[in-house]
Design an enzyme around this catalytic site. Sequence first.
Site, PDB file in Angstrom:
ATOM      1  N   HIS A 100       0.874  -1.168   0.000  1.00 48.39           N
ATOM      2  CA  HIS A 100       0.000   0.000   0.000  1.00 48.39           C
ATOM      3  C   HIS A 100       0.916   1.225   0.000  1.00 48.39           C
ATOM      4  O   HIS A 100       2.155   1.078  -0.091  1.00 48.39           O
ATOM      5  CB  HIS A 100      -0.942  -0.022   1.215  1.00 48.39           C
ATOM      6  CG  HIS A 100      -0.229  -0.270   2.531  1.00 48.39           C
ATOM      7  ND1 HIS A 100       0.687   0.607   3.056  1.00 48.39           N
ATOM      8  CD2 HIS A 100      -0.281  -1.316   3.393  1.00 48.39           C
ATOM      9  CE1 HIS A 100       1.140   0.139   4.204  1.00 48.39           C
ATOM     10  NE2 HIS A 100       0.586  -1.041   4.429  1.00 48.39           N
TER      11      HIS A 100
ATOM     12  N   GLY B 226       1.951   3.089   2.250  1.00 41.50           N
ATOM     13  CA  GLY B 226       2.954   3.113   3.320  1.00 41.50           C
ATOM     14  C   GLY B 226       4.240   2.450   2.842  1.00 41.50           C
ATOM     15  O   GLY B 226       5.334   3.002   2.980  1.00 41.50           O
ATOM     16  N   HIS B 227       4.089   1.251   2.264  1.00 39.40           N
ATOM     17  CA  HIS B 227       5.270   0.574   1.717  1.00 39.40           C
ATOM     18  C   HIS B 227       5.894   1.412   0.596  1.00 39.40           C
ATOM     19  O   HIS B 227       7.118   1.524   0.499  1.00 39.40           O
ATOM     20  CB  HIS B 227       4.878  -0.783   1.127  1.00 39.40           C
ATOM     21  CG  HIS B 227       4.325  -1.762   2.112  1.00 39.40           C
ATOM     22  ND1 HIS B 227       3.004  -2.098   2.155  1.00 39.40           N
ATOM     23  CD2 HIS B 227       4.926  -2.483   3.087  1.00 39.40           C
ATOM     24  CE1 HIS B 227       2.804  -2.990   3.102  1.00 39.40           C
ATOM     25  NE2 HIS B 227       3.944  -3.232   3.690  1.00 39.40           N
TER      26      HIS B 227
HETATM   27  P1  AMP Z   1       4.878  -4.748   6.825  1.00 36.44           P
HETATM   28  O1  AMP Z   1       4.888  -5.205   5.400  1.00 36.44           O
HETATM   29  O2  AMP Z   1       3.500  -4.453   7.348  1.00 36.44           O
HETATM   30  O3  AMP Z   1       5.704  -5.624   7.742  1.00 36.44           O
HETATM   31  O4  AMP Z   1       5.601  -3.341   6.827  1.00 36.44           O
HETATM   32  C1  AMP Z   1       6.859  -3.155   6.217  1.00 36.44           C
HETATM   33  C2  AMP Z   1       7.371  -1.795   6.600  1.00 36.44           C
HETATM   34  O5  AMP Z   1       6.424  -0.807   6.195  1.00 36.44           O
HETATM   35  C3  AMP Z   1       7.552  -1.615   8.109  1.00 36.44           C
HETATM   36  O6  AMP Z   1       8.729  -0.856   8.350  1.00 36.44           O
HETATM   37  C4  AMP Z   1       6.327  -0.853   8.512  1.00 36.44           C
HETATM   38  O7  AMP Z   1       6.505  -0.045   9.661  1.00 36.44           O
HETATM   39  C5  AMP Z   1       6.100   0.014   7.296  1.00 36.44           C
HETATM   40  N1  AMP Z   1       4.699   0.444   7.210  1.00 36.44           N
HETATM   41  C6  AMP Z   1       3.596  -0.334   7.262  1.00 36.44           C
HETATM   42  N2  AMP Z   1       2.486   0.428   7.199  1.00 36.44           N
HETATM   43  C7  AMP Z   1       2.899   1.713   7.116  1.00 36.44           C
HETATM   44  C8  AMP Z   1       2.227   2.971   7.024  1.00 36.44           C
HETATM   45  N3  AMP Z   1       0.915   3.070   7.016  1.00 36.44           N
HETATM   46  N4  AMP Z   1       2.984   4.085   6.953  1.00 36.44           N
HETATM   47  C9  AMP Z   1       4.346   4.011   6.968  1.00 36.44           C
HETATM   48  N5  AMP Z   1       5.029   2.861   7.046  1.00 36.44           N
HETATM   49  C10 AMP Z   1       4.319   1.724   7.123  1.00 36.44           C
END
Ligand code: AMP
Length: 282
Positions: free
Chosen positions: A34, A36-37
Amino acid sequence: MQILTSPASLSEQCRAWHAKGEQIALVPTMGYYHQGHEALIQRGRTLGDRLVVSLFVNPTQFGPQEDLAAYPRAPERDAQIAEKLGADILFMPNAEDMYSQAHTTWIEVPKMASTLCGASRPGHFRGVCTVVLKLFMLSQANVAVFGEKDWQQLMIIKRMVEDLDLPIKIESMPTQREADGLALSSRNVYLRPNERAQAAQIRAALLKAREAAQAGMVDILALRELVLEHFAQFMPLAKADYLAIVDPYSLDELEHADGPALMACAVKLGKARLIDNILLRQ
Ligand code: AMP
């Protein structure tokens, strides 16, 4: 963009880049991308000559009753996004590549991992630290990017890097949100429409607490009460897993929010467990 699955091939490619004096940036993820990633990957792109994105749903950070099997996955779409955003490598190992049958070594940061999410997810941060250290070693990255949405994870990783003198810089990105304030998360797909409508109240409640703290409310109980009342009134489908006010860096519980203070929570809403946090004071 190369798609690599074996740890040895990642290590070999990164070693060759290092030998040429190139700087390597790493963005570890579990996929189902998404914005964020995307923000992390874009930032990573600016931080090195070479960008390694890892996509690994790490089994050792999931508890036995958690959503490992159901965790959303879209590897082909993720690969297109990573390539479009300029990744040089997408590292997508499978679990057997990362953990041999004989695996017995674990990285623990026990005190910081015992609170907040760690209290209801025993072993979670041990799994995170172990896989992140492996990714750091394999990629030999000079810099890695993590999101502030997972604040506890970010602080634990910074601690691990300092404690072990790892030659890597940790950069963070602010939480990316939907228009109504809900923090973007791969797990948001678990929300049914009525749950999704209420989920935005997490951010609304945390903003209310920040406003109160900045207006002089330092009493922890009063600040928590404000948020819990907001949850009860506007998010009746939700159940708070925890709501805490801690020192933003040590994660120690605070008695008064009169200095730097972070409010963090996890909320269960249907099948989703949503986390969010806010700095009440810097
Ligand atoms: P994940 O795939 O959920 O393990 O997340 C991978 C990286 O993306 C981690 O460093 C998370 O903190 C970051 N991340 C996940 N969601 C968000 C978001 N909404 N905003 C910023 N970074 C995010």
